[in-house]
Design a protein around this motif. Sequence first.
Motif, PDB file in Angstrom:
ATOM      1  N   UNK A 114       0.871  -1.244  -0.002  1.00  0.00           N
ATOM      2  CA  UNK A 114      -0.039   0.031   0.077  1.00  0.00           C
ATOM      3  C   UNK A 114       0.946   1.144  -0.116  1.00  0.00           C
ATOM      4  N   UNK A 115       1.958   1.199   0.722  1.00  0.00           N
ATOM      5  CA  UNK A 115       2.810   2.512   0.792  1.00  0.00           C
ATOM      6  C   UNK A 115       3.739   2.578  -0.594  1.00  0.00           C
ATOM      7  N   UNK A 116       4.102   1.462  -1.125  1.00  0.00           N
ATOM      8  CA  UNK A 116       4.803   1.577  -2.506  1.00  0.00           C
ATOM      9  C   UNK A 116       3.935   2.265  -3.581  1.00  0.00           C
ATOM     10  N   UNK A 117       2.752   1.379  -3.403  1.00  0.00           N
ATOM     11  CA  UNK A 117       1.736   2.032  -4.418  1.00  0.00           C
ATOM     12  C   UNK A 117       1.357   3.586  -4.435  1.00  0.00           C
ATOM     13  N   UNK A 118       1.313   3.816  -3.176  1.00  0.00           N
ATOM     14  CA  UNK A 118       1.199   5.380  -2.814  1.00  0.00           C
ATOM     15  C   UNK A 118       2.205   6.279  -3.348  1.00  0.00           C
ATOM     16  N   UNK A 119       3.391   5.894  -3.205  1.00  0.00           N
ATOM     17  CA  UNK A 119       4.601   6.473  -3.879  1.00  0.00           C
ATOM     18  C   UNK A 119       4.462   6.538  -5.215  1.00  0.00           C
ATOM     19  N   UNK A 120       4.490   5.343  -5.795  1.00  0.00           N
ATOM     20  CA  UNK A 120       4.550   5.103  -7.297  1.00  0.00           C
ATOM     21  C   UNK A 120       3.378   5.968  -7.917  1.00  0.00           C
ATOM     22  N   UNK A 121       2.445   6.161  -7.490  1.00  0.00           N
ATOM     23  CA  UNK A 121       1.164   6.938  -7.829  1.00  0.00           C
ATOM     24  C   UNK A 121       1.616   8.560  -8.129  1.00  0.00           C
ATOM     25  N   UNK A 122       2.611   8.945  -7.497  1.00  0.00           N
ATOM     26  CA  UNK A 122       3.059  10.424  -7.779  1.00  0.00           C
ATOM     27  C   UNK A 122       4.204  10.424  -8.438  1.00  0.00           C
ATOM     28  N   UNK A 123       4.698   9.503  -9.212  1.00  0.00           N
ATOM     29  CA  UNK A 123       5.782   9.550  -9.982  1.00  0.00           C
ATOM     30  C   UNK A 123       6.986   9.042  -9.428  1.00  0.00           C
ATOM     31  N   UNK A 124       8.027   8.802  -9.967  1.00  0.00           N
ATOM     32  CA  UNK A 124       9.306   8.340  -9.175  1.00  0.00           C
ATOM     33  C   UNK A 124      10.562   9.249  -9.681  1.00  0.00           C
ATOM     34  N   UNK A 125       9.980  10.637  -9.967  1.00  0.00           N
ATOM     35  CA  UNK A 125      11.344  11.663 -10.518  1.00  0.00           C
ATOM     36  C   UNK A 125      11.523  12.006  -9.230  1.00  0.00           C
ATOM     37  N   UNK A 126      12.879  12.985  -9.366  1.00  0.00           N
ATOM     38  CA  UNK A 126      13.481  13.585  -8.262  1.00  0.00           C
ATOM     39  C   UNK A 126      12.660  14.059  -7.313  1.00  0.00           C
TER      40      UNK A 126
END
Length: 429
Positions: free
Chosen positions: A41-53
Amino acid sequence: MPTLRVRVGQYPLLLELCRAINELRQDKLWTVPKERNYPPALLNLIRNRGLRSNVYRYWGSLLLKDMLAVQSEPEVKLVKRILSASADTKADEVMAEYESHLASQCEAIREYLAPLIQNFDIAEVVELKLYPLSTMPPPQIGRFGASLSKATTTSVHLAFGAPPLHLWDDFNLTVSFFARGGIHYLVKEWLLAHEGEYGEVKEGLKPYLINLVSAIILMEVDHFFSTNFDLVFHEEDKLVYQWALSQYDGKMGFGNHLIQYVRNLNADWPPPHLGDVRHDVPMTVVHTIQKKVRVSISDQYNLLANTRWIADYYDIAEAEDDGGLGRAYPFLVLPWNAEGAAEICSRHHIQHSYHEAAVTYEHMTGQKQFDTTDTLCLLIDDDAESSWKFVLLCPSARTGSGYYIETSVLSQIHTAIAFVDSASGRRIL
């Protein structure tokens, strides 16, 4: 007269979140975190915001604002609930070392900032709290902050990526770095508190105001700013800032004088020569970063290790995107000895030495020689075929990991050309 406090803070949830982002992005950062098993759930939240700098900045700013009780978004609550069950609240040795080092500098930071905010009529107490994070990128892209002004206190929270202690000076993690960060957020609060006195700000001016007012504060004490104009303002905005600063009457202290300055600036906006600084052709790497332009990468010699550092700042057109490729600016990756590289070098006053693997660059402070077996050169090239394009010149023999440039270095380049160490990705000129 306001009281200023400078403190070093810990926020385990913020550190843990940065570790999770680091794990997803597979960044080459200062400290490799211990292996964690983060909930999906945490990783999906972060991925949803993109992984740019800027994913660090996005989540970090949300958590810092939440600490100041000005953020209540459901996803922040969810992140806190997930992390609170898994975060290790014990500071590791690296963090303890950073915090000890910062604590020894707190008095110097306070002495630096105190004269700057004596007339900053915003609160009786100003508290600046610093959060070094060993798993974030370098400070130039990693610093984020939040500020909150209450009846008697203004709190400024700054979190920043921290390299090993012996590199802090190299990355400008100095007293003036923290002073500028603190002033930036104090000025935001000052402008908000006094907006009724200078009226509604015209469209287009607001993005400049914080930098302008901060610059006035720094100029008045002549503590850092006077000979470092280039470090404060981006190249493409200099004419706007020069025009705006010229309207300042030079009186000491902000108070009513600064309010009148903002009022006059607002009344005369836009400046008469604003069109002169809105270039279609970027002149610096920073300019193109801000534009978020689209590039097509041509790496026919397969020199790059990866393109993540490019994707952090530019949209990359893929090979199958035929329509997009035509509108994308070329990003050429060439070895120093490639056909055409010599012509590019000559346009930028880079002279090859035919007796050794070296080039000599003529710049404003004189000549400097670089070994082409361990040096990268990033430049914006003008030629007859296109208005501009990126060129990255590399050693001809690719290393096992290939070549890259630290994104913190990329974000600092305010010139059309820069030389970078090929092993570390750090700028050397």
